[in-house]
Design a protein around this motif. Structure first.
Motif, short mmCIF file in Angstrom:
data_model
loop_
_atom_site.label_atom_id
_atom_site.label_comp_id
_atom_site.label_asym_id
_atom_site.label_seq_id
_atom_site.Cartn_x
_atom_site.Cartn_y
_atom_site.Cartn_z
N SER A 208 40.92 -22.51 53.48
CA SER A 208 40.30 -23.84 53.56
C SER A 208 40.77 -24.62 54.80
O SER A 208 41.96 -24.70 55.09
CB SER A 208 40.68 -24.59 52.29
N GLY A 209 39.80 -25.14 55.55
CA GLY A 209 40.12 -25.89 56.78
C GLY A 209 40.00 -25.04 58.03
O GLY A 209 39.94 -25.56 59.14
N THR A 210 39.93 -23.70 57.88
CA THR A 210 39.81 -22.81 59.04
C THR A 210 38.35 -22.72 59.46
O THR A 210 37.46 -22.59 58.64
CB THR A 210 40.30 -21.38 58.69
N SER A 211 38.14 -22.79 60.78
CA SER A 211 36.78 -22.73 61.31
C SER A 211 36.69 -21.56 62.28
O SER A 211 37.62 -21.34 63.07
CB SER A 211 36.54 -24.07 62.01
N VAL A 212 35.60 -20.78 62.20
CA VAL A 212 35.43 -19.65 63.14
C VAL A 212 34.04 -19.65 63.75
O VAL A 212 33.05 -19.94 63.07
CB VAL A 212 35.61 -18.26 62.47
N ASP A 213 33.98 -19.29 65.03
CA ASP A 213 32.71 -19.14 65.73
C ASP A 213 32.13 -17.80 65.28
O ASP A 213 32.82 -16.77 65.34
CB ASP A 213 33.01 -19.14 67.24
N CYS A 214 30.89 -17.79 64.79
CA CYS A 214 30.32 -16.53 64.31
C CYS A 214 28.80 -16.57 64.37
O CYS A 214 28.21 -17.61 64.69
CB CYS A 214 30.78 -16.29 62.88
N VAL A 215 28.17 -15.44 64.06
CA VAL A 215 26.72 -15.41 63.89
C VAL A 215 26.46 -15.17 62.42
O VAL A 215 26.98 -14.21 61.84
CB VAL A 215 26.06 -14.30 64.74
N VAL A 216 25.69 -16.06 61.79
CA VAL A 216 25.38 -15.92 60.37
C VAL A 216 23.90 -15.59 60.24
O VAL A 216 23.05 -16.24 60.87
CB VAL A 216 25.70 -17.23 59.62
N SER A 217 23.56 -14.58 59.43
CA SER A 217 22.16 -14.14 59.31
C SER A 217 21.75 -14.02 57.85
O SER A 217 22.56 -13.66 56.99
CB SER A 217 21.97 -12.77 59.97
N CYS A 218 20.47 -14.29 57.60
CA CYS A 218 19.89 -14.10 56.26
C CYS A 218 18.38 -14.14 56.39
O CYS A 218 17.84 -15.00 57.10
CB CYS A 218 20.37 -15.22 55.33
N ASN A 219 17.71 -13.23 55.72
CA ASN A 219 16.25 -13.20 55.69
C ASN A 219 15.61 -13.30 57.08
O ASN A 219 14.65 -14.07 57.29
CB ASN A 219 15.72 -14.32 54.78
N GLY A 220 16.19 -12.59 58.05
CA GLY A 220 15.58 -12.52 59.38
C GLY A 220 15.91 -13.69 60.29
O GLY A 220 15.44 -13.76 61.42
N ASP A 250 20.46 -13.79 47.42
CA ASP A 250 20.38 -13.19 48.76
C ASP A 250 21.78 -12.96 49.35
O ASP A 250 22.69 -13.76 49.13
CB ASP A 250 19.64 -14.12 49.73
N VAL A 251 21.87 -11.87 50.12
CA VAL A 251 23.12 -11.56 50.81
C VAL A 251 23.10 -12.25 52.18
O VAL A 251 22.07 -12.28 52.85
CB VAL A 251 23.25 -10.03 51.00
N VAL A 252 24.23 -12.82 52.56
CA VAL A 252 24.37 -13.43 53.89
C VAL A 252 25.29 -12.53 54.71
O VAL A 252 26.30 -12.05 54.20
CB VAL A 252 24.99 -14.85 53.76
N GLU A 253 24.90 -12.27 55.96
CA GLU A 253 25.73 -11.40 56.82
C GLU A 253 26.40 -12.26 57.89
O GLU A 253 25.74 -13.09 58.52
CB GLU A 253 24.85 -10.33 57.46
N VAL A 254 27.70 -12.02 58.08
CA VAL A 254 28.45 -12.81 59.06
C VAL A 254 29.07 -11.88 60.09
O VAL A 254 29.78 -10.94 59.73
CB VAL A 254 29.58 -13.62 58.35
N ASP A 255 28.78 -12.12 61.37
CA ASP A 255 29.45 -11.40 62.46
C ASP A 255 30.59 -12.27 62.95
O ASP A 255 30.39 -13.29 63.60
CB ASP A 255 28.44 -11.13 63.59
N LEU A 256 31.82 -11.84 62.58
CA LEU A 256 32.99 -12.64 62.92
C LEU A 256 33.46 -12.40 64.36
O LEU A 256 34.37 -13.08 64.85
CB LEU A 256 34.14 -12.33 61.95
#
Ligand SMILES: Cc1cc2nc3c(=O)[nH]c(=O)nc-3n(C[C@H](O)[C@H](O)[C@H](O)COP(=O)(O)OP(=O)(O)OC[C@H]3O[C@@H](n4cnc5c(N)ncnc54)[C@H](O)[C@@H]3O)c2cc1C
Length: 392
Positions: A208-220, A250-256
């Motif tokens: 909690s409180g940690t922030s990361v730059d990422c790409v989040v994807s779902c349903n195209g 739905d599944v969410v995909e995260v590129d960390l």
């Protein structure tokens, strides 16, 4: 009975813009709101600094069952038109990122500007005023309100969506739409944090409180932004954006590791730091706490040289395509917007007038048009309010 040219229900972003523009054209405008203050969402917006538009707003930034609907109004009232208004009033602003324009000071500057424009144009603004009943008259509409009966040739519904009921949100606009034969598409919370359960909830709470730059994807759909771990689940701009495209289950995909090929990078680190633990290597790109937790929960904690090629591929896959299933969203309590609403296939994209009931108009968030995060929702409120104001 009092009579006027235009009654607008809802003194939020769209209603205020429509009122000041229509009154500026010489129309007699009565603007009513049941709340004790106009523009409460404007005051709350953008973390108190109102992200009032986006310089790069275009139709692709909006979701709707009818994606072409927003094009005409957006083209006729652009971010530059609103920027010109803001500049004329000397409201200082800056670009935060990605074309998002914020006030340098408080959001109140935008509300004060809109109210001043309404005052100068002669808009009659009545707060604490509920509308009890609406009937079709021979020409126009008859309303029974807390300030008596009013007849108007044009009635504009600018009651917004359902998000944040404590700020005055109601489903009244949808009721009016149904009363006059309109279809209302199912509504749900958008731009809203995810809640999580089980092991994922534990991970989120610990980070909690940690922030990361990422790409989040779902349903195209994909968004590159920050993800924020919270005690309840996941938030931050990347999550708010993707929440508008997510449905339960739905599944969410995260590129960390959005800037690198995860496997190549791990191989390179294995060659360069064979005796270092995976946790230490992950600490090069994540906070120490996050590196330690991910290693503990997802991977084997051992020196890089002991990780087999298959294990490294497993680590790379997990980091570049982390699959997670949210338990739900925080709902209308914290959502910035409402998806769905009045079906735009029954509304003119040029005038915002109902195709079912002449003289009835719908503007802003009550319509099935929802913007991405970043100033787009206000731009839709300004543009649709301005469009209707030319015809009421
Ligand atoms: C916390 C928060 C932050 C946000 N930040 C941003 C941001 O920075 N940038 C951005 O672009 N968008 C932002 N948004 C979204 C944006 O505020 C909305 O999309 C926008 O305000 C919609 O404008 P609107 O005029 O359609 O509705 P609203 O601004 O919601 O106005 C609707 C008005 O109708 C009134 N009303 C409702 N029911 C009735 C009734 N029965 N009788 C009379 N009056 C009624 C309400 O009191 C309200 O004043 C944010 C939203 C929230 C909740």
């Amino acid at each position: 009975m009092r009579s006027t040219d235009v009654v607008i229900i809802g003194a939020g972003a769209a209603g205020l813009m429509c009122a000041l523009t229509a009154a500026g054209r010489g129309r007699q405008v009565l603007l009513v709101d049941h709340a004790n203050k106009a523009g409460k969402k404007i005051l709350m917006s953008g973390g108190g600094r109102c992200n009032f538009t986006n310089m790069y707003a275009e139709p692709a930034n909006f979701s709707s069952a009818n994606p072409h609907f927003c094009k005409s109004a957006l083209a006729r009232y652009t971010p530059w038109d609103f920027i010109a208004l803001v500049s004329r009033h000397g409201v200082p602003y800056h670009e935060k990122k990605l074309g998002q324009l914020f006030c340098d000071d408080k959001s109140k500057a935008i509300l004060t500007m809109l109210l001043e424009e309404c005052r100068q144009a002669g808009v009659d603004l009545r707060l604490n005023t509920a509308v009890r009943q609406i009937e079709k008259a021979e020409t126009g509409y008859r309303l029974s309100t807390d300030v008596g009966s009013v007849a108007a040739s044009s009635l504009v519904v600018a009651t917004g969506g359902l998000s944040i009921p404590t700020l005055g949100a109601t489903g009244f606009g949808y009721e009016i739409a149904r009363q006059f034969g309109h279809n209302v598409l199912p509504t749900r919370a958008g731009l809203v944090p995810f809640t999580t359960s089980g092991q994922l909830k534990e991970l989120c709470a610990e980070l909690s409180g940690t922030s990361v730059d990422c790409v989040v994807s779902c349903n195209g759909e994909s968004f590159r932004e920050n993800l924020l771990f919270t005690h309840r689940g996941l938030s931050g701009p990347a999550i708010l954006q993707i929440s508008s495209f997510w449905s339960p289950g739905d599944v969410v995909e995260v590129d960390l590791l959005p800037d690198r090929d995860a496997l190549e990078w791990l191989h390179a680190r294995q060659a360069a730091r064979p005796d270092s633990d995976l946790k230490t290597v992950l600490g090069e790109v994540f906070t120490k706490k996050m590196a330690a937790l991910l290693t503990e929960r997802w991977f084997a904690s051992k020196p890089m040289k002991q990780h087999t090629p298959a294990e490294l591929r497993g680590v790379a896959d997990r980091l570049s395509a982390w699959q997670l299933t949210p338990a739900g969203t925080e709902g209308y309590r914290t959502a910035e917007v409402t998806l769905g609403g009045v079906d735009t296939r029954e509304v003119s994209s040029k005038t915002m007038e109902s195709l079912k009931s002449p003289g009835l108009y719908f503007i802003g968030e009550v319509l099935d048009v929802t913007g991405h995060l970043g100033g787009f929702n206000f731009q839709w409120a300004w543009a649709s309010g301005h469009a209707a104001a030319q015809f009421v």
